[in-house]
Design a protein around this motif. Sequence first.
Motif, PDB file in Angstrom:
ATOM      1  N   MET A 192       0.854  -1.181   0.000  1.00 44.27           N
ATOM      2  CA  MET A 192       0.000   0.000   0.000  1.00 44.27           C
ATOM      3  C   MET A 192       0.898   1.242   0.000  1.00 44.27           C
ATOM      4  N   PRO A 193       0.530   2.294  -0.710  1.00 49.19           N
ATOM      5  CA  PRO A 193       1.367   3.505  -0.778  1.00 49.19           C
ATOM      6  C   PRO A 193       1.586   4.102   0.609  1.00 49.19           C
ATOM      7  N   PRO A 194       2.661   4.908   0.774  1.00 49.35           N
ATOM      8  CA  PRO A 194       2.941   5.530   2.086  1.00 49.35           C
ATOM      9  C   PRO A 194       1.781   6.397   2.563  1.00 49.35           C
ATOM     10  N   LEU A 195       1.506   6.335   3.872  1.00 50.09           N
ATOM     11  CA  LEU A 195       0.482   7.160   4.484  1.00 50.09           C
ATOM     12  C   LEU A 195       1.123   8.432   5.064  1.00 50.09           C
ATOM     13  N   ALA A 196       0.306   9.313   5.597  1.00 50.60           N
ATOM     14  CA  ALA A 196       0.795  10.634   6.014  1.00 50.60           C
ATOM     15  C   ALA A 196       1.743  10.564   7.200  1.00 50.60           C
ATOM     16  N   SER A 197       1.562   9.597   8.104  1.00 53.56           N
ATOM     17  CA  SER A 197       2.405   9.519   9.298  1.00 53.56           C
ATOM     18  C   SER A 197       2.564   8.072   9.734  1.00 53.56           C
ATOM     19  N   ARG A 198       3.478   7.870  10.672  1.00 51.70           N
ATOM     20  CA  ARG A 198       3.693   6.538  11.228  1.00 51.70           C
ATOM     21  C   ARG A 198       2.445   6.036  11.943  1.00 51.70           C
ATOM     22  N   GLU A 199       1.779   6.913  12.652  1.00 56.95           N
ATOM     23  CA  GLU A 199       0.563   6.515  13.377  1.00 56.95           C
ATOM     24  C   GLU A 199      -0.527   6.056  12.413  1.00 56.95           C
ATOM     25  N   ASP A 200      -0.680   6.766  11.290  1.00 55.65           N
ATOM     26  CA  ASP A 200      -1.684   6.369  10.300  1.00 55.65           C
ATOM     27  C   ASP A 200      -1.356   5.013   9.690  1.00 55.65           C
ATOM     28  N   ALA A 201      -0.053   4.776   9.438  1.00 55.64           N
ATOM     29  CA  ALA A 201       0.343   3.495   8.857  1.00 55.64           C
ATOM     30  C   ALA A 201       0.075   2.345   9.818  1.00 55.64           C
ATOM     31  N   VAL A 202       0.380   2.538  11.107  1.00 55.35           N
ATOM     32  CA  VAL A 202       0.142   1.488  12.097  1.00 55.35           C
ATOM     33  C   VAL A 202      -1.360   1.217  12.234  1.00 55.35           C
ATOM     34  N   ALA A 203      -2.152   2.266  12.213  1.00 54.97           N
ATOM     35  CA  ALA A 203      -3.606   2.089  12.321  1.00 54.97           C
ATOM     36  C   ALA A 203      -4.153   1.326  11.119  1.00 54.97           C
ATOM     37  N   MET A 204      -3.656   1.628   9.909  1.00 49.51           N
ATOM     38  CA  MET A 204      -4.096   0.911   8.713  1.00 49.51           C
ATOM     39  C   MET A 204      -3.690  -0.556   8.777  1.00 49.51           C
ATOM     40  N   ALA A 205      -2.481  -0.822   9.271  1.00 51.98           N
ATOM     41  CA  ALA A 205      -2.033  -2.208   9.389  1.00 51.98           C
ATOM     42  C   ALA A 205      -2.947  -2.995  10.333  1.00 51.98           C
ATOM     43  N   GLU A 206      -3.389  -2.378  11.422  1.00 54.05           N
ATOM     44  CA  GLU A 206      -4.290  -3.065  12.350  1.00 54.05           C
ATOM     45  C   GLU A 206      -5.634  -3.354  11.676  1.00 54.05           C
ATOM     46  N   ARG A 207      -6.113  -2.456  10.837  1.00 58.29           N
ATOM     47  CA  ARG A 207      -7.374  -2.695  10.125  1.00 58.29           C
ATOM     48  C   ARG A 207      -7.239  -3.851   9.136  1.00 58.29           C
ATOM     49  N   ILE A 208      -6.071  -3.939   8.454  1.00 60.82           N
ATOM     50  CA  ILE A 208      -5.867  -5.043   7.505  1.00 60.82           C
ATOM     51  C   ILE A 208      -5.793  -6.376   8.245  1.00 60.82           C
ATOM     52  N   LYS A 209      -5.110  -6.370   9.401  1.00 69.10           N
ATOM     53  CA  LYS A 209      -5.037  -7.602  10.194  1.00 69.10           C
ATOM     54  C   LYS A 209      -6.436  -8.016  10.663  1.00 69.10           C
ATOM     55  N   ALA A 210      -7.221  -7.047  11.051  1.00 70.57           N
ATOM     56  CA  ALA A 210      -8.585  -7.370  11.497  1.00 70.57           C
ATOM     57  C   ALA A 210      -9.432  -7.944  10.377  1.00 70.57           C
ATOM     58  N   ALA A 211      -9.063  -7.650   9.119  1.00 70.81           N
ATOM     59  CA  ALA A 211      -9.791  -8.179   7.961  1.00 70.81           C
ATOM     60  C   ALA A 211      -9.321  -9.572   7.589  1.00 70.81           C
ATOM     61  N   GLY A 212      -8.321 -10.117   8.296  1.00 67.41           N
ATOM     62  CA  GLY A 212      -7.881 -11.484   8.056  1.00 67.41           C
ATOM     63  C   GLY A 212      -6.570 -11.607   7.297  1.00 67.41           C
ATOM     64  N   ILE A 213      -5.842 -10.521   7.083  1.00 66.86           N
ATOM     65  CA  ILE A 213      -4.550 -10.584   6.379  1.00 66.86           C
ATOM     66  C   ILE A 213      -3.471 -10.158   7.375  1.00 66.86           C
ATOM     67  N   SER A 214      -2.707 -11.125   7.834  1.00 67.55           N
ATOM     68  CA  SER A 214      -1.697 -10.852   8.869  1.00 67.55           C
ATOM     69  C   SER A 214      -0.275 -10.769   8.324  1.00 67.55           C
ATOM     70  N   ASP A 215      -0.089 -11.207   7.099  1.00 70.29           N
ATOM     71  CA  ASP A 215       1.260 -11.213   6.516  1.00 70.29           C
ATOM     72  C   ASP A 215       1.543  -9.832   5.928  1.00 70.29           C
ATOM     73  N   LEU A 216       2.036  -8.914   6.794  1.00 70.62           N
ATOM     74  CA  LEU A 216       2.320  -7.542   6.359  1.00 70.62           C
ATOM     75  C   LEU A 216       3.423  -6.936   7.238  1.00 70.62           C
ATOM     76  N   TYR A 217       3.909  -5.778   6.803  1.00 67.08           N
ATOM     77  CA  TYR A 217       4.989  -5.111   7.556  1.00 67.08           C
ATOM     78  C   TYR A 217       4.919  -3.615   7.275  1.00 67.08           C
ATOM     79  N   VAL A 218       5.000  -2.806   8.341  1.00 66.47           N
ATOM     80  CA  VAL A 218       5.002  -1.349   8.198  1.00 66.47           C
ATOM     81  C   VAL A 218       6.450  -0.881   7.995  1.00 66.47           C
ATOM     82  N   MET A 219       6.721  -0.255   6.867  1.00 63.89           N
ATOM     83  CA  MET A 219       8.068   0.199   6.540  1.00 63.89           C
ATOM     84  C   MET A 219       8.435   1.414   7.400  1.00 63.89           C
TER      85      MET A 219
END
Length: 234
Positions: free
Chosen positions: A131-158
């Motif tokens: 996924m393209p870069p988000l505005a801040s680190r906090e936004d990226a971490v929040a998006m990663a938690e939403r993706i994990k909640a949708a059932g996709i756990s294989d991810l990493y926040v750069m």
Amino acid sequence: MLLRATLVILFMLNLGAAAWWVLRPSVVDAGAAQATAAGAPGLRLVNEPLVAAMPILAQSQPVAPAPTTSPVAGVPPAESATSTATVCLRFGPFADATARDAARNALTAAGVSAVTRDSPARSARGWKVAMPPLASREDAVAMAERIKAAGISDLYVMNEGADANSIALGRFGSEDAARRREAEVRGKGFAAQATPLGDTPSQAWLDARLPTAISPASLAAVAPSRGIDCATLR
């Protein structure tokens, strides 16, 4: 009587000695003046300063002119002995042959002869989904938690670099596998993108050896450029 005569003689001797001492400086000065007028060094007492005699000696000796450095034969004095180094530039890359030819014509008009250099295209070494870069680190971490909640756990926040605050969703050896992952993530409502790794199209460049009268700054408007080793020019 003998004693009186002896005293008179001693008195006369002392009187003569005193008169000699009184008259001695004027005699010496007169003799020194006559010797100086004749061009010979005057008399000087042991404790007499030497300063008075120095102007006479300075006038009697001619002053030699200061030596001048003669210029090297065949080299004008205003010219520098250093030589100007040759400058070579690489212009580009250009989007296509039309843009390259336009830049080449501009260089020719400026008095610079350029040769073409083409870089072949390179195939992708793999594919990535992210996924393209988000505005801040906090936004990226929040998006990663939403993706994990949708059932996709294989991810990493750069964390750093040009991809900081983006979310990596996997790397794949083939385009088909990357496209399947992209479709999976998009199916859950997230804008994932599959892109090739190391895939570059062919690129066109112009190499030029600049005449000594032309500076690189005067060609900045033609195209972006960088310095190269002149030995690499064909």
